[in-house]
Design an enzyme around this catalytic site. Structure first.
Site, PDB file in Angstrom:
ATOM      1  N   CYS A   1       0.836  -1.200   0.000  1.00 57.86           N
ATOM      2  CA  CYS A   1       0.000   0.000   0.000  1.00 57.86           C
ATOM      3  C   CYS A   1       0.876   1.257   0.000  1.00 57.86           C
ATOM      4  O   CYS A   1       1.487   1.579  -1.004  1.00 57.86           O
ATOM      5  CB  CYS A   1      -1.002  -0.020   1.145  1.00 57.86           C
ATOM      6  SG  CYS A   1      -2.341   1.192   0.927  1.00 57.86           S
TER       7      CYS A   1
ATOM      8  N   HIS B   1      -3.830  -5.009   0.644  1.00 61.35           N
ATOM      9  CA  HIS B   1      -3.306  -5.359   1.958  1.00 61.35           C
ATOM     10  C   HIS B   1      -3.395  -6.862   2.211  1.00 61.35           C
ATOM     11  O   HIS B   1      -4.343  -7.330   2.862  1.00 61.35           O
ATOM     12  CB  HIS B   1      -4.093  -4.626   3.046  1.00 61.35           C
ATOM     13  CG  HIS B   1      -3.819  -3.168   3.123  1.00 61.35           C
ATOM     14  ND1 HIS B   1      -2.734  -2.646   3.807  1.00 61.35           N
ATOM     15  CD2 HIS B   1      -4.482  -2.112   2.600  1.00 61.35           C
ATOM     16  CE1 HIS B   1      -2.753  -1.316   3.714  1.00 61.35           C
ATOM     17  NE2 HIS B   1      -3.788  -0.974   2.989  1.00 61.35           N
TER      18      HIS B   1
ATOM     19  N   GLU C   1      -1.749  -8.397   4.282  1.00 61.61           N
ATOM     20  CA  GLU C   1      -1.350  -8.644   5.679  1.00 61.61           C
ATOM     21  C   GLU C   1      -2.496  -8.555   6.678  1.00 61.61           C
ATOM     22  O   GLU C   1      -2.343  -8.960   7.839  1.00 61.61           O
ATOM     23  CB  GLU C   1      -0.241  -7.669   6.092  1.00 61.61           C
ATOM     24  CG  GLU C   1      -0.690  -6.285   6.543  1.00 61.61           C
ATOM     25  CD  GLU C   1      -1.071  -5.333   5.427  1.00 61.61           C
ATOM     26  OE1 GLU C   1      -1.202  -4.133   5.700  1.00 61.61           O
ATOM     27  OE2 GLU C   1      -1.242  -5.780   4.270  1.00 61.61           O
TER      28      GLU C   1
END
Length: 239
Positions: free
Chosen positions: A88, A183, A185
């Site tokens: 990002c 994202h 994660e």
């Protein structure tokens, strides 16, 4: 193997990617410059660089003094062929560090589980090819929560995925440097924290959707961390 991780705020931790890297045998040296952690002057002793997301823009240097040093570390990593991954904001910082640009998306904020639009260049890419070769029974998706996007890639960069609106979703900036706009994660807990800063029914629904899709998202994105760990293992320690 130790990867330098630059975290930009409490609500944007390495989360799942950090866990997957640790499980693959990678140590994480997490620096939180917003909380006073110093950034190293160079990457000596590190085998990789991971730059996470955050709400600021890639060139908000006046408000966030560590962004310029982060871009310098990204340039150093590319010059030294140190494996690098930006997520990002990290993706946008990598683009800006190498001569590209990022800016608010003219189409507005991207927020939701969006399909991943792999390009032909991704099929044999060292980092993301394993994501496509893994067995899948549904379109691959990833969480987007961003206002800015990369609006111009630096020279030599290659688009690896495009979002539904045509925005750069993933790119290879150098032989061992990659950025992803979404994202991989985050889990439901992280999305709930983000939703508390932008409270609305859609944010609550998105957190629930991410929670329901947890197995799908792990199947899709754990190979990214495993692949990055493999690249890091083959690179050696930066001098």
């Amino acid at each position: 193997m130790t990867v330098l991780v630059i975290q930009h705020e409490d609500d944007c931790p390495p989360a799942l990617v950090g866990r997957w890297l640790a499980e693959a045998g990678v140590g994480l040296d997490v620096r939180r410059p917003y909380a006073g952690d110093p950034l190293p002057d160079d990457l000596a002793g590190h085998t990789g660089l991971l730059v996470l997301g955050g709400p600021m823009a890639a060139t908000d240097d006046a408000e966030h003094a560590w962004l310029a040093p982060t871009r310098a570390l990204l340039r150093d990593a590319v010059a030294a062929d140190v494996p690098t991954l930006g997520i990002c904001l990290g993706h946008q910082l990598l683009a800006a560090a190498l001569g590209g640009t990022s800016a608010p998306n003219p189409a507005g904020q991207q927020r939701g589980l969006l399909p991943v639009g792999w390009t032909a260049a991704a099929l044999d890419d060292e980092l993301v090819a394993p994501l496509q070769h893994a067995p899948q029974h549904a379109p691959q998706r990833c969480l987007h929560w961003n206002v800015d996007v990369v609006t111009a890639l630096p020279p030599g960069a290659e688009v690896l995925a495009l979002a539904p609106g045509g925005e750069v979703q993933a790119a290879r900036f150098a032989p061992r440097a990659w950025g992803v706009q979404p994202h991989p994660e985050v889990d439901r807990a992280v999305v709930e924290r983000w939703g508390s800063t932008e409270p609305d029914a859609a944010a609550d629904a998105l957190a629930a959707e991410v929670g329901a899709a947890a197995d799908e998202l792990e199947t899709t994105w754990r190979p990214l961390a495993t692949s990055f760990a493999r690249v890091v293992a083959g690179a050696g320690v930066a001098p």
